[in-house]
Every structure is written in C-alpha cells, then in structure tokens.
Scaffold this motif. Structure first.
Motif, PDB file in Angstrom:
ATOM      1  N   VAL A 106      50.843  28.108  37.429  1.00 35.87           N
ATOM      2  CA  VAL A 106      50.667  28.988  38.812  1.00 35.87           C
ATOM      3  C   VAL A 106      50.848  30.379  38.233  1.00 35.87           C
ATOM      4  O   VAL A 106      50.324  31.235  39.034  1.00 35.87           O
ATOM      5  CB  VAL A 106      51.779  28.632  39.937  1.00 35.87           C
ATOM      6  CG1 VAL A 106      51.346  27.102  40.365  1.00 35.87           C
ATOM      7  CG2 VAL A 106      53.236  28.470  39.230  1.00 35.87           C
ATOM      8  N   MET A 107      51.462  30.648  37.282  1.00 33.96           N
ATOM      9  CA  MET A 107      51.866  32.157  36.750  1.00 33.96           C
ATOM     10  C   MET A 107      50.213  32.397  36.362  1.00 33.96           C
ATOM     11  O   MET A 107      49.779  33.675  36.660  1.00 33.96           O
ATOM     12  CB  MET A 107      52.563  32.401  35.676  1.00 33.96           C
ATOM     13  CG  MET A 107      54.185  32.239  35.783  1.00 33.96           C
ATOM     14  SD  MET A 107      54.961  32.544  34.517  1.00 33.96           S
ATOM     15  CE  MET A 107      56.579  31.524  34.752  1.00 33.96           C
ATOM     16  N   LEU A 108      49.566  31.771  35.615  1.00 33.70           N
ATOM     17  CA  LEU A 108      48.017  31.985  35.193  1.00 33.70           C
ATOM     18  C   LEU A 108      47.216  32.266  36.443  1.00 33.70           C
ATOM     19  O   LEU A 108      46.365  33.046  36.588  1.00 33.70           O
ATOM     20  CB  LEU A 108      47.634  31.056  34.176  1.00 33.70           C
ATOM     21  CG  LEU A 108      48.137  31.223  32.791  1.00 33.70           C
ATOM     22  CD1 LEU A 108      47.977  29.723  31.997  1.00 33.70           C
ATOM     23  CD2 LEU A 108      47.758  32.533  32.305  1.00 33.70           C
ATOM     24  N   GLN A 109      47.455  31.092  37.291  1.00 30.82           N
ATOM     25  CA  GLN A 109      46.725  31.212  38.527  1.00 30.82           C
ATOM     26  C   GLN A 109      46.723  32.443  39.324  1.00 30.82           C
ATOM     27  O   GLN A 109      45.521  33.134  39.810  1.00 30.82           O
ATOM     28  CB  GLN A 109      47.029  30.009  39.381  1.00 30.82           C
ATOM     29  CG  GLN A 109      46.341  30.174  40.714  1.00 30.82           C
ATOM     30  CD  GLN A 109      46.949  28.882  41.588  1.00 30.82           C
ATOM     31  OE1 GLN A 109      47.701  29.167  42.685  1.00 30.82           O
ATOM     32  NE2 GLN A 109      46.262  27.520  41.484  1.00 30.82           N
ATOM     33  N   THR A 110      48.006  33.181  39.402  1.00 30.21           N
ATOM     34  CA  THR A 110      48.109  34.320  40.083  1.00 30.21           C
ATOM     35  C   THR A 110      47.645  35.612  39.262  1.00 30.21           C
ATOM     36  O   THR A 110      46.967  36.389  39.929  1.00 30.21           O
ATOM     37  CB  THR A 110      49.572  34.609  40.510  1.00 30.21           C
ATOM     38  OG1 THR A 110      50.329  34.527  39.498  1.00 30.21           O
ATOM     39  CG2 THR A 110      50.083  33.449  41.594  1.00 30.21           C
ATOM     40  N   ALA A 111      47.885  35.571  38.031  1.00 32.78           N
ATOM     41  CA  ALA A 111      47.361  36.486  37.216  1.00 32.78           C
ATOM     42  C   ALA A 111      45.988  36.804  36.905  1.00 32.78           C
ATOM     43  O   ALA A 111      45.544  37.896  36.966  1.00 32.78           O
ATOM     44  CB  ALA A 111      48.040  36.453  35.691  1.00 32.78           C
ATOM     45  N   ARG A 112      45.263  35.500  36.973  1.00 35.92           N
ATOM     46  CA  ARG A 112      43.925  35.748  36.972  1.00 35.92           C
ATOM     47  C   ARG A 112      43.135  35.313  38.374  1.00 35.92           C
ATOM     48  O   ARG A 112      41.806  35.098  38.098  1.00 35.92           O
ATOM     49  CB  ARG A 112      43.326  34.539  35.845  1.00 35.92           C
ATOM     50  CG  ARG A 112      44.072  34.829  34.244  1.00 35.92           C
ATOM     51  CD  ARG A 112      44.076  36.133  33.778  1.00 35.92           C
ATOM     52  NE  ARG A 112      42.569  36.122  33.617  1.00 35.92           N
ATOM     53  CZ  ARG A 112      41.980  37.271  33.054  1.00 35.92           C
ATOM     54  NH1 ARG A 112      42.871  38.422  32.652  1.00 35.92           N
ATOM     55  NH2 ARG A 112      40.777  37.585  32.565  1.00 35.92           N
ATOM     56  N   GLN A 113      43.677  35.444  39.421  1.00 36.76           N
ATOM     57  CA  GLN A 113      43.148  35.406  40.483  1.00 36.76           C
ATOM     58  C   GLN A 113      42.483  34.111  40.879  1.00 36.76           C
ATOM     59  O   GLN A 113      41.162  34.132  41.571  1.00 36.76           O
ATOM     60  CB  GLN A 113      42.278  36.668  40.899  1.00 36.76           C
ATOM     61  CG  GLN A 113      42.951  37.935  40.674  1.00 36.76           C
ATOM     62  CD  GLN A 113      43.898  38.240  42.084  1.00 36.76           C
ATOM     63  OE1 GLN A 113      43.544  37.500  43.018  1.00 36.76           O
ATOM     64  NE2 GLN A 113      44.927  39.047  41.631  1.00 36.76           N
ATOM     65  N   THR A 114      42.882  33.034  40.414  1.00 33.35           N
ATOM     66  CA  THR A 114      41.967  31.807  40.641  1.00 33.35           C
ATOM     67  C   THR A 114      41.602  31.505  41.939  1.00 33.35           C
ATOM     68  O   THR A 114      40.478  30.908  42.270  1.00 33.35           O
ATOM     69  CB  THR A 114      43.098  30.694  39.953  1.00 33.35           C
ATOM     70  OG1 THR A 114      43.449  30.930  38.620  1.00 33.35           O
ATOM     71  CG2 THR A 114      42.189  29.518  39.904  1.00 33.35           C
ATOM     72  N   LYS A 115      42.742  31.388  42.689  1.00 35.46           N
ATOM     73  CA  LYS A 115      42.347  31.142  44.292  1.00 35.46           C
ATOM     74  C   LYS A 115      41.135  31.977  44.770  1.00 35.46           C
ATOM     75  O   LYS A 115      40.393  31.325  45.419  1.00 35.46           O
ATOM     76  CB  LYS A 115      43.400  31.033  45.109  1.00 35.46           C
ATOM     77  CG  LYS A 115      44.604  30.230  45.029  1.00 35.46           C
ATOM     78  CD  LYS A 115      45.798  30.449  45.867  1.00 35.46           C
ATOM     79  CE  LYS A 115      45.629  30.257  47.483  1.00 35.46           C
ATOM     80  NZ  LYS A 115      46.670  30.365  48.410  1.00 35.46           N
ATOM     81  N   THR A 116      41.184  33.337  44.664  1.00 34.60           N
ATOM     82  CA  THR A 116      40.250  34.176  44.867  1.00 34.60           C
ATOM     83  C   THR A 116      38.714  33.849  44.200  1.00 34.60           C
ATOM     84  O   THR A 116      37.827  33.677  44.814  1.00 34.60           O
ATOM     85  CB  THR A 116      40.395  35.627  44.644  1.00 34.60           C
ATOM     86  OG1 THR A 116      41.673  35.911  45.498  1.00 34.60           O
ATOM     87  CG2 THR A 116      39.301  36.379  45.098  1.00 34.60           C
TER      88      THR A 116
END
Length: 316
Positions: A106-116
């Motif tokens: 989830v750190m990587l998810q937020t850093a790399r804007q995965t949801k967007t």
C-alpha cells in the motif's frame, strides 16, 4: 490427553497431527457450537479466540491450556480463565510476513497512484498527470515495533527508507534507525512520510491517533492502520483529512467490522478501505500450528517455557 479444536483446521494439517501424535485424542470441530460436546473433558483447546465465553470456561472442567491460533486476544474471557489458572498462548508473529508485505504494497500503491491509474485504465483515459513519487529516502514511522513492525522495517530498508519505531521502552534495535517511547509519539510524527500502526487493542491504545496526532503529521503523510481499529479516532481522522492535515489513510481494521455500508470511509476520496486482509496468507495455519507443536512438547514435559505465553493480568 484430549485436544479439542473450535477452529476449522485444514485437512492436511489435521492428518499431520493425527499421524505425528497417535497417543493424543484429537477432536476436530469447525466451531465452538460443535466443540461444546467435547469441552467437558478437554485438556487442551485450539481456538481463534473470538468464540469463547465465561460459560465455556466453566464447562471445561479439565482444561489446562488454550492455544489461540491468532494474535488478537481482545475478546477472550480472561477473568474466567485466570480464576481457573488456565495457561494461554497465542500465535503472535505468524502475521509478520504477510502484514509487512501488505504495508509495502500500500505504500507503493499510494506513491505510484495505483488507484488512479486503474480507474484511468477502466475509462480508457491516457493521462500522465497523476503525481508519482518514490519510497526511496522517505521516512516511515512504525507504531508498534514488535515482530510485525520489525519485519516491516526490514522490508523498508530495501527501498532505502529511514525507519523509525515506537514502543513502550524506547530501546533501539536493528533494523530500526531509531526507536522512541509511545509517550513521545507526537514529537516524531512530523518527520514521517508514512505512519504504520500495528498496535494491539488495549485500553492504552484506545484513540491514540486522534486530532492532536493528525495535526502533527506532515501534509504529504500517508497513514496505514493494520493493527486494531480502536487505535484511530475515526471522526477525528475524517475531519483531519477534510482539513488536508495529511494526505491519505489506508485502513484495514475498524472499530466496527464489517465496516457498515453507510460509513463515510467508503466514499472519502482520501481513504482506502481493505476488509481486514493484511494478515491473510495460505501459510497462516501452518505457522500457527508450528507454535502449537512447540508448546505441545513443553506442555507434555510439564515445563513452563511456552512460546508466546500470555500474561493474563495484562492480556498480552
């Protein structure tokens, strides 16, 4: 000796126990309701810990040891257990690998804007404007520097992150760069790009992360809670996000579970909700039963050096 389970144990693991310990009478049950008929003459009970009541403890006349194959103990009837002098052990530590990997994911998810990016893909939208960042050289503050926190800290080192920890003593140990006492948490929060809570549910942790804590965080900070929901004052968190006091919250645990469908977390643009899955792994039961087997040898020898022995006065 009779060992009763109120937790549904995998077939291969049941067969392993039966083959390895032919001298033990195992009674495997998938629930406490089905296990009740065997509780009266059980010497040992294997449980997830959320199903026991004072009545069960009273009816288990011979019970000497409860093996909780999870880490959480907040629903255990400790007073009744303590009155009968029953030994309790749990499976603390078995979640370390999956939960540490969840934290990094989830750190990587937020850093790399995965949801967007996933949403853009669904809409066939080519848009390179979402701001990408790195974990490299960021600071992570892990509140609860136990086995899960330590494994998380090990993984963050692969990304060259500065790793700070919080525990009751403040004593430094690797792989943390620095550890502080819980009472000094507010002083350290402004340094953290990521705050990861792995705290258990105790009276001391109730509402630890409240308005004052959120106000101390840096504007770009991401909060990850994968310990217990009681640690976060939920309305304070929503208000802090609305005031843009910090950037995002990834929440895997909640005060009420399942999270109600009308809870504002579901719709908040700066909240990611996951359904208490950070510790899920196919290795969960095998790791838990490794601890059980170690402690079974201790129990049969009449010793007291149990792995993950629980202090009934403290509840952990």
């Amino acid at each position: 000796m009779k060992v009763v389970t109120s937790a549904k144990i995998r077939r291969d693991l049941r067969e392993h126990l039966l083959n390895t310990y032919p001298h033990i009478d195992f009674a495997f049950h998938p629930s406490i309701a089905e296990a009740e008929k065997d509780l009266t003459d059980a010497d040992v009970l294997i449980t997830y810990g959320e199903d026991l009541t004072d009545r069960h403890i009273a009816e288990a006349e011979k019970l000497q040891w409860i093996m909780v194959i999870s880490a959480g103990l907040d629903k255990m009837p400790f007073e009744a257990i303590k009155q009968k002098g029953i030994t309790v052990t749990n499976a603390t530590g078995i979640h370390a690998v999956p939960m540490a990997e969840y934290a990094l994911a989830v750190m990587l998810q937020t850093a790399r804007q995965t949801k967007t990016i996933i949403e853009q893909e669904k809409n066939k939208l080519w848009d390179r404007s979402p701001l990408m960042t790195e974990l490299h050289n960021k600071t992570v503050l892990i509140i609860g520097a136990g086995q899960i926190g330590t494994q998380t800290a090990r993984l963050t080192k692969a990304f060259n992150m500065k790793t700070l920890g919080v525990n009751r003593t403040g004593a430094d140990f690797a792989p943390f760069d620095k550890i502080i006492k819980t009472e000094n948490l507010l002083d350290m929060l402004p340094e953290a790009d990521f705050i990861v809570s792995v705290l258990p549910k105790t009276p001391e942790t109730d509402g630890l992360l409240d308005q004052s804590a959120f106000a101390a965080m840096k504007k770009e900070a991401v909060l990850i809670n994968m310990g217990r929901g009681n640690v976060i004052h939920e309305m304070d968190l929503i208000e802090a996000l609305n005031r843009e006091e910090f950037s995002h919250a990834v929440l895997d645990v909640f005060n009420e579970e399942p999270l109600p469908g009308d809870h504002p977390f579901w719709e908040h643009p700066d909240v990611t909700v996951t359904p208490h899955i950070s510790g899920i792994s196919p290795q969960y039961q095998p790791r838990a039963l490794e601890i059980f087997e170690y402690n079974l040898a201790v129990y049969e020898r009449g010793q007291r050096n149990y792995w993950n022995w629980i202090d009934l006065n403290k509840g952990y």
